[in-house]
Design an enzyme around this catalytic site. Structure first.
Site, PDB file in Angstrom:
ATOM      1  N   ARG A 109     -10.326  -1.418   2.475  1.00 50.81           N
ATOM      2  CA  ARG A 109      -9.592  -2.679   2.548  1.00 50.81           C
ATOM      3  C   ARG A 109     -10.449  -3.836   3.084  1.00 50.81           C
ATOM      4  O   ARG A 109      -9.932  -4.852   3.506  1.00 50.81           O
ATOM      5  CB  ARG A 109      -8.372  -2.513   3.461  1.00 50.81           C
ATOM      6  N   GLU A 148      -7.759 -17.737  10.630  1.00 49.49           N
ATOM      7  CA  GLU A 148      -6.672 -16.984   9.973  1.00 49.49           C
ATOM      8  C   GLU A 148      -5.329 -17.355  10.593  1.00 49.49           C
ATOM      9  O   GLU A 148      -4.347 -17.593   9.885  1.00 49.49           O
ATOM     10  CB  GLU A 148      -6.885 -15.466  10.145  1.00 49.49           C
ATOM     11  N   LYS A 154      -5.602  -9.427  11.281  1.00 50.75           N
ATOM     12  CA  LYS A 154      -5.565  -7.981  11.047  1.00 50.75           C
ATOM     13  C   LYS A 154      -6.943  -7.532  10.591  1.00 50.75           C
ATOM     14  O   LYS A 154      -7.456  -7.996   9.569  1.00 50.75           O
ATOM     15  CB  LYS A 154      -4.519  -7.648   9.986  1.00 50.75           C
ATOM     16  N   LYS A 198      -4.057  -7.266  15.438  1.00 51.51           N
ATOM     17  CA  LYS A 198      -3.972  -5.836  15.174  1.00 51.51           C
ATOM     18  C   LYS A 198      -5.344  -5.304  14.786  1.00 51.51           C
ATOM     19  O   LYS A 198      -5.992  -5.921  13.937  1.00 51.51           O
ATOM     20  CB  LYS A 198      -2.979  -5.633  14.031  1.00 51.51           C
ATOM     21  N   CYS A 226       0.816  -1.224   0.000  1.00 50.65           N
ATOM     22  CA  CYS A 226       0.000   0.000   0.000  1.00 50.65           C
ATOM     23  C   CYS A 226       0.850   1.275   0.000  1.00 50.65           C
ATOM     24  O   CYS A 226       0.417   2.306  -0.487  1.00 50.65           O
ATOM     25  CB  CYS A 226      -1.019  -0.008   1.124  1.00 50.65           C
ATOM     26  N   TYR A 241       4.042   2.894  19.214  1.00 50.03           N
ATOM     27  CA  TYR A 241       4.740   4.162  18.978  1.00 50.03           C
ATOM     28  C   TYR A 241       5.187   4.780  20.299  1.00 50.03           C
ATOM     29  O   TYR A 241       5.941   5.745  20.312  1.00 50.03           O
ATOM     30  CB  TYR A 241       3.831   5.128  18.199  1.00 50.03           C
TER      31      TYR A 241
HETATM   32  C1  PBG Z   1       0.016  -1.779   5.740  1.00 49.85           C
HETATM   33  C2  PBG Z   1      -0.113  -1.467   7.170  1.00 49.85           C
HETATM   34  C3  PBG Z   1      -1.046  -0.635   7.831  1.00 49.85           C
HETATM   35  C4  PBG Z   1      -0.664  -0.596   9.171  1.00 49.85           C
HETATM   36  C5  PBG Z   1       0.445  -1.435   9.300  1.00 49.85           C
HETATM   37  N1  PBG Z   1       0.756  -1.984   8.065  1.00 49.85           N
HETATM   38  C6  PBG Z   1      -2.159   0.171   7.291  1.00 49.85           C
HETATM   39  C7  PBG Z   1      -3.348  -0.451   6.705  1.00 49.85           C
HETATM   40  O1  PBG Z   1      -3.530  -1.671   6.677  1.00 49.85           O
HETATM   41  O2  PBG Z   1      -4.154   0.333   6.193  1.00 49.85           O
HETATM   42  C8  PBG Z   1      -1.321   0.203  10.255  1.00 49.85           C
HETATM   43  C9  PBG Z   1      -0.442   0.572  11.409  1.00 49.85           C
HETATM   44  C10 PBG Z   1      -0.973   1.652  12.281  1.00 49.85           C
HETATM   45  O3  PBG Z   1      -2.114   2.134  12.133  1.00 49.85           O
HETATM   46  O4  PBG Z   1      -0.225   2.061  13.170  1.00 49.85           O
HETATM   47  N2  PBG Z   1      -0.955  -2.564   5.186  1.00 49.85           N
END
Ligand code: PBG
Length: 328
Positions: free
Chosen positions: A221, A237, A199, A252, A122, A317
């Site tokens: 997405r 998954e 995710k 996540k 992405c 973070y």
């Molecule tokens: C890439 C990705 C994303 C995040 C980590 N890897 C964004 C998404 O899936 O749109 C999000 C990480 C965050 O929000 O801190 N696909």
């Protein structure tokens, strides 16, 4: 008092007693710091929606990694903002790509710092989706199997540059197996995979898409990331990723998915990571800036809760702040 009162408060009376019976301990060893790297020199471009976080050029990234290493945080997770984007995201597998270069630089100056690389397209595609598109008009969608080939290429290129752990976040079916095969065939059988196994299609990624300049140009997405309403599906998954060769599995976002973290940990007993994502970070920052919440208290409470739920690895973070607070 006719009935017996069970005195739960006895062991809460002093900090000494509380320390003795505390069940969950955050450790600096648990932490992983995500970082955004971009081309250029001397660049530290603050991310508006994530106060305290920046896009960094490699020289500034090295400086930041030095601080993070000094604080005892064992690992960083790299996201790249490439020089140029195209339809398939080919700069992701360029051996001179931004993350490849950054990895070589980190490994040269801080060899013990574990470098994890996010594997996804992405940030590299001009349309902002996580893979190759097929179809046209309203029927456009991400082509699962065409994307797998590119994910393996990206992973091999990153591992050759010195990345210690490959972390696919794209959510294509079969990706862990395709990446594992690609790595093994390239003589990289010892490179572990940390899969973003469960995710979710989450609104909590909002600020990240500013940070990584990766918002999808059309649609969303939801055709590849998980529906937030589903829990049993997360176990399927994860099971598939484990079968395909994942060494570490991830859930996540974190705080809204503590039940999933717990179920994944109890079911698979694998090293389990939880990603405290951008929106989770920014919510705390925004409330703290207004004086509505005590930042340190909330961060430590949140990270402790994620660990208590079953996470062994906390991607956040807040890693540098948390490391400093843990050591105090
Ligand atoms: C890439 C990705 C994303 C995040 C980590 N890897 C964004 C998404 O899936 O749109 C999000 C990480 C965050 O929000 O801190 N696909």
């Amino acid at each position: 008092m006719a009935f017996p009162i069970h005195r739960m408060r006895r062991l809460r009376a002093t900090e000494g007693l509380r320390r003795m019976v505390r069940e969950t301990h955050l450790s600096t060893d648990d932490l992983v710091m995500p970082l955004f790297v971009r081309p250029g020199q001397g660049i530290d471009a603050p991310i508006a929606s994530m106060p305290g976080q920046s896009q960094l050029s490699i020289d500034r990234l090295l400086h930041r990694c030095g601080q993070i290493h000094e604080l005892g945080v064992p690992a960083v997770l790299l996201f790249g903002l490439p020089e140029s984007k195209d339809e398939v995201g080919s700069s992701a597998w360029d051996d001179n790509g931004i993350v490849q270069q950054a990895t070589r630089a980190i490994k040269k100056s801080l060899p013990e710092l574990v470098v994890i690389a996010d594997v996804c397209f992405c940030e590299y595609t001009d349309h902002g989706h996580c893979g190759v598109l097929s179809g046209s008009g309203a029927g456009r969608t991400v082509d699962n199997d065409a994307t797998l080939v590119n994910l393996a290429r990206q992973s091999v290129s990153l591992a050759r540059a010195g990345v210690d752990i490959i972390a696919p976040s794209d959510m294509m079916d079969g990706r862990v197996g395709a990446i594992r095969r690609g790595l093994d065939e390239a003589g990289l059988a010892d490179t572990p995979i940390m899969s973003y196994a469960a995710k979710y299609a989450s609104g909590f990624y909002g600020p990240f898409r500013d940070a990584a300049e990766s918002a999808p140009a059309f649609g969303d997405r939801r055709s590849y990331q998980m529906d937030p309403a589903n829990g049993d599906e997360a176990l399927r998954e994860v099971a598939l990723d484990v079968e395909e060769g994942a060494d570490i599995v991830m859930v996540k976002p974190a705080l809204a998915y503590l039940d999933i973290i717990r179920r994944v940990k109890e079911t698979f007993r694998l090293p389990t990571a939880a990603y405290h994502v951008s929106g989770e970070y920014s919510m705390i920052k925004a409330a703290a800036e207004r004086g509505w919440l005590d930042e340190r208290r909330i961060v430590m409470e949140t990270l402790t809760a994620i660990k208590r739920a079953g996470a062994d690895i906390l991607i956040t973070y807040y890693a540098p702040e948390a490391a400093a607070w843990i050591e105090e």
